[in-house]
Write an enzyme that holds these catalytic residues in place. Structure first.
Site, short mmCIF file in Angstrom:
data_model
loop_
_atom_site.label_atom_id
_atom_site.label_comp_id
_atom_site.label_asym_id
_atom_site.label_seq_id
_atom_site.Cartn_x
_atom_site.Cartn_y
_atom_site.Cartn_z
N LYS A 283 1.03 -1.41 0.02
CA LYS A 283 -0.07 0.05 0.02
C LYS A 283 0.94 1.16 0.16
CE LYS A 283 -4.48 0.68 1.62
NZ LYS A 283 -5.68 0.04 2.43
N GLU A 368 -19.88 -6.27 8.66
CA GLU A 368 -20.90 -5.63 9.22
C GLU A 368 -21.91 -6.45 9.74
OE1 GLU A 368 -19.97 -4.59 6.38
OE2 GLU A 368 -18.61 -2.48 6.91
N ARG A 396 -25.28 -2.96 5.08
CA ARG A 396 -24.95 -4.49 5.15
C ARG A 396 -25.68 -5.46 6.29
NH1 ARG A 396 -20.38 -5.86 1.90
NH2 ARG A 396 -20.95 -5.42 0.07
C1 LIG Z 1 -19.10 -2.86 3.51
C2 LIG Z 1 -17.83 -1.83 3.72
N1 LIG Z 1 -17.32 -1.77 4.70
C3 LIG Z 1 -16.34 -0.81 4.95
C4 LIG Z 1 -15.84 -0.14 3.80
C5 LIG Z 1 -14.85 0.75 4.20
N2 LIG Z 1 -13.59 0.45 3.50
C6 LIG Z 1 -13.06 0.96 2.39
S1 LIG Z 1 -11.44 0.48 1.68
C7 LIG Z 1 -11.43 -0.42 2.84
C8 LIG Z 1 -10.20 -1.64 3.17
C9 LIG Z 1 -10.41 -2.51 1.97
O1 LIG Z 1 -9.03 -3.39 2.15
P1 LIG Z 1 -8.68 -4.07 0.99
O2 LIG Z 1 -9.81 -4.78 0.19
O3 LIG Z 1 -7.49 -4.98 1.26
O4 LIG Z 1 -8.05 -2.87 -0.18
P2 LIG Z 1 -6.90 -2.10 0.04
O5 LIG Z 1 -7.19 -0.83 0.34
O6 LIG Z 1 -6.10 -2.80 1.00
O7 LIG Z 1 -6.38 -2.06 -1.46
C10 LIG Z 1 -12.53 -0.64 3.99
C11 LIG Z 1 -12.60 -1.13 5.17
C12 LIG Z 1 -16.40 -0.35 2.96
N3 LIG Z 1 -15.95 0.15 1.69
N4 LIG Z 1 -17.32 -1.08 2.50
#
Ligand SMILES: Cc1ncc(C[n+]2csc(CCOP(=O)(O)OP(=O)(O)O)c2C)c(N)n1
Ligand SMILES: CC(=O)[C@@H](O)[C@H](O)COP(=O)(O)O
Ligand SMILES: [Mg+2]
Length: 630
Positions: A283, A368, A396
């Site tokens: 990241k 969630e 969700r």
């Molecule tokens: C249902 C839901 N819960 C929480 C989020 C908030 N959120 C956005 S990006 C993220 C992290 C995602 O991690 P990953 O899939 O590993 O992607 P990365 O950012 O590491 O590339 C979160 C928790 C979301 N977008 N959707």
């Protein structure tokens, strides 16, 4: 002057004949634009810097847009945007009428799937693959999903179906060991082990080569030997969880190595059935401050490139901070209080709680639905769970709210953060539906204070309630009021009649109360006699107060930063209808449409929810006569 390589890329077709060296130059140029742009606009820089090579390799290896490329969430897809004809518009990222921070089908034919919420990509990919198969079409379906998104049940529901189906589908696991915060949970640990065992692939390759070197002859001997090889495969090679589920596994692969990525992605295309390509990325890759502080650089506001410092005005604490601090103070007195987040410890500020009470804090990942039912279980077990969750992400867990919490009337407190408009994240993230979907459910009580003092009071008051309670509070900074510990108590279920007025009374919810007061100032000066009520409660409604208001005023204007359909105003209408109130009631709220990215102030003005807008509404369309003219 050196040529700008990005000017050469109008579509992915333009890069398909390029050498790896040229592609590496392209990667550097993409990174520079992403850094320079997000430094101005803010945005999801960390995730997007991590996928630069992956985006290039995917568009290089696949025939997009015929081949369908799906990005989970879409926050990591800035390089994809830049490669697909949006370089010149990129400066408008997340701005009003500009490019979305996520993917939008109306923005590009390369954006085949829209999201914003996590973990939908695999289900979508499976749907597209099935549609392709049923319609006897020929194209590839590729989904990119992060390790964080793989903590969600939805992703596993999809894998369950995909693994069994044997359809052609490529699932790229973009593993950076980060959600927004460091990723959590048993599967995340499993990925770490898989990641740190490159020996797995090597050993597999060696065994496969060995088996392939066994000569086979025609007829029944061939069959026997093929069978033996199959048995040997299973006996000798360790199978990881993806393989057990029916996927062919390639990995782990260095996600910043273009030639490795391209060759593996090309190989994956020729495989029959579902494939996992496990890609390891970093990241924030290529921008040191983001590499060093990946959590902070997940989705920051503007920053100074050289120093990596965020450009922030000094502001009072955020509502999330006030919520978390109040909860900490309460938890010191009540050992039953526990706090839950679904992958948002930083955003909800429950990270503050975690520091003080590490054993009473739970980050369950992007889960969630599980978080809500987990809270219900904790409540049955005698704890007092507080689930702080963005309004948009609680969507969700709706069945769990109804079936597990409210049906059993359990005293779970929901801290509904980002309630209202959220600004730059836009349509998928607006917190403007929760009142409508929560207030239909028996037992739950729903409140929103006009400011941070009332947020404190309401959270304190929620402790005494034997029912589920939803406390709403907006994104961003509070008013900077003086906060008391402990806050003075308020009477549960009551609103506040802030000003009496015979011509019209504005009954407002949440911080819009201050807009109502400001509108009153303007209108009083023009001869209107305007009252203001701070509703505070959506459920139960303070019907005694409303009855008194109706007896005194000629008209009522309800005011909320929420969808007008089914919202707070609807609750007032329903009560008034039952109570046979004859005073005309006008509802001001957000229209029945998805509201795009753009500043909160812009939309409050557009939809006449700010002081000027409310004053305009009163002047223009309320059937009023100024008291002064009567
Ligand atoms: C249902 C839901 N819960 C929480 C989020 C908030 N959120 C956005 S990006 C993220 C992290 C995602 O991690 P990953 O899939 O590993 O992607 P990365 O950012 O590491 O590339 C979160 C928790 C979301 N977008 N959707
Ligand atoms: C992509 C996503 O869903 C989150 O990163 C979200 O953008 C965070 O929003 P806040 O900036 O309000 O915490
Ligand atoms: Mg991740």
């Amino acid at each position: 002057m050196e040529e700008n390589i990005l000017e050469l890329v109008r579509s992915p077709e333009d890069i398909r004949g390029w050498s790896v060296l040229q592609l590496e130059k392209l990667a550097a140029a993409l990174r520079q634009v992403i850094i320079e742009t997000t430094a101005q606009t803010g945005g999801h820089i960390g995730a997007s810097l991590g996928t630069v090579e992956l985006a290039i390799a995917l568009h290089y290896a696949y025939n997009t847009p015929t081949d369908q490329l799906i990005w989970d969430i879409g926050h990591q897809a800035y390089a994809h945007k830049l490669l697909t004809g949006r370089y010149h518009a990129f400066g408008t990222l997340r701005q009003l009428n500009g490019l979305s921070g996520f993917l939008k089908r109306r923005e590009s034919e390369y954006d085949v799937w829209e999201a914003g919420h996590a973990s939908t990509a695999l289900s979508a990919a499976m749907g597209m693959a099935m549609a392709r198969d049923l319609r006897k079409q020929r194209y590839q379906v590729v989904a990119v999903i992060g390790d964080g998104a793989l903590t969600a049940g939805m992703a596993w529901e999809a894998m369950n179906q995909i693994g069994q189906s044997k359809t052609n589908l490529v699932m790229v696991v973009n593993d950076n060991s980060m959600s927004i915060a460091p990723n959590v949970g048993a599967f995340s640990h499993y990925l770490t082990e898989l990641r740190s065992a490159p020996a797995y692939t090597r050993m597999k390759q060696e065994v496969e080569q060995l088996l392939d070197s066994v000569p086979v002859f025609g007829g029944s001997i061939r069959k026997t030997l093929e069978k033996t090889k199959d048995v040997l495969h299973h006996a000798v090679l360790p199978r990881n969880v993806f393989e057990e589920l029916g996927f062919k596994y390639y990995g782990p692969i260095d996600g910043h190595n273009l030639s490795d990525l391209i060759s593996v992605l090309r190989n994956a295309q020729s495989v029959e059935g579902p494939v996992v390509v496990h890609v390891i990325t970093q990241k924030g890759h290529g921008y040191l401050p983001a590499e060093q502080r990946p959590g902070e650089f997940h989705g920051p506001g503007p920053f100074e490139i050289q120093s990596g410092q965020f450009i922030k005005k000094r502001q009072p604490p955020s509502y999330s901070e006030v919520f978390s601090q109040t909860l900490i103070d309460m938890a010191r007195v009540h050992p039953e209080i526990v706090a839950i987040t679904a992958a948002m410890p930083d955003g909800t500020k429950l990270d503050m709680f975690q520091k003080v009470f590490p054993d009473r804090f739970f980050d369950v990942g992007i889960a969630e639905q599980h978080a809500v039912t987990f809270a219900a279980g904790l409540a049955v077990g005698g704890m007092r769970p507080v689930f702080a969750v963005y309004s948009t992400f609680l969507q969700r867990g709706y069945d769990q709210v109804i079936h597990d919490v409210c049906h059993q009337d359990l005293p779970v407190i929901f801290g509904i953060d980002r309630a209202g408009l959220v600004g730059a994240d836009g349509a998928t993230h607006q917190g403007v539906y929760d009142i409508s979907f929560l207030r239909t459910v028996p037992h739950i009580e729903i409140a929103m204070g006009k400011d941070e003092v009332e947020l404190q009071q309401l959270l304190q008051g929620a402790w005494d309630r034997p029912h589920p309670v939803a406390l709403r509070y907006p994104r961003g900074a509070t008013r900077g009021l003086d906060l008391k510990q402990p806050p003075s108590p308020l009477v549960w279920g009551t609103g506040e009649w802030l000003a009496h007025g015979r011509d019209v009374t504005i009954v407002a919810l949440g911080p819009l109360v201050y807009q109502a007061l400001a509108a009153r100032e303007m209108l009083q000066g023009e001869g209107y006699d305007v009252g203001v009520v701070n509703a505070r409660f959506v459920k139960p409604l303070d019907t005694a107060l409303m009855t008194a208001v109706m007896a005194e005023t000629q008209a009522v204007l309800t005011l909320e930063e929420h969808a007008i359909a089914g919202g707070f105003g609807s609750a007032i209408n329903e009560w008034a209808n039952q109570a046979q109130v004859t005073v005309p009631i006008f509802n001001a709220g957000l229209p029945d449409e998805f509201i795009d990215h753009g500043s909160v102030d812009y939309y409050l003005n557009l939809y006449e929810l700010n002081a000027d807008g409310v004053a305009r509404r009163v002047r223009e369309w309320l059937p009023l006569k100024k008291t002064a003219e009567k």
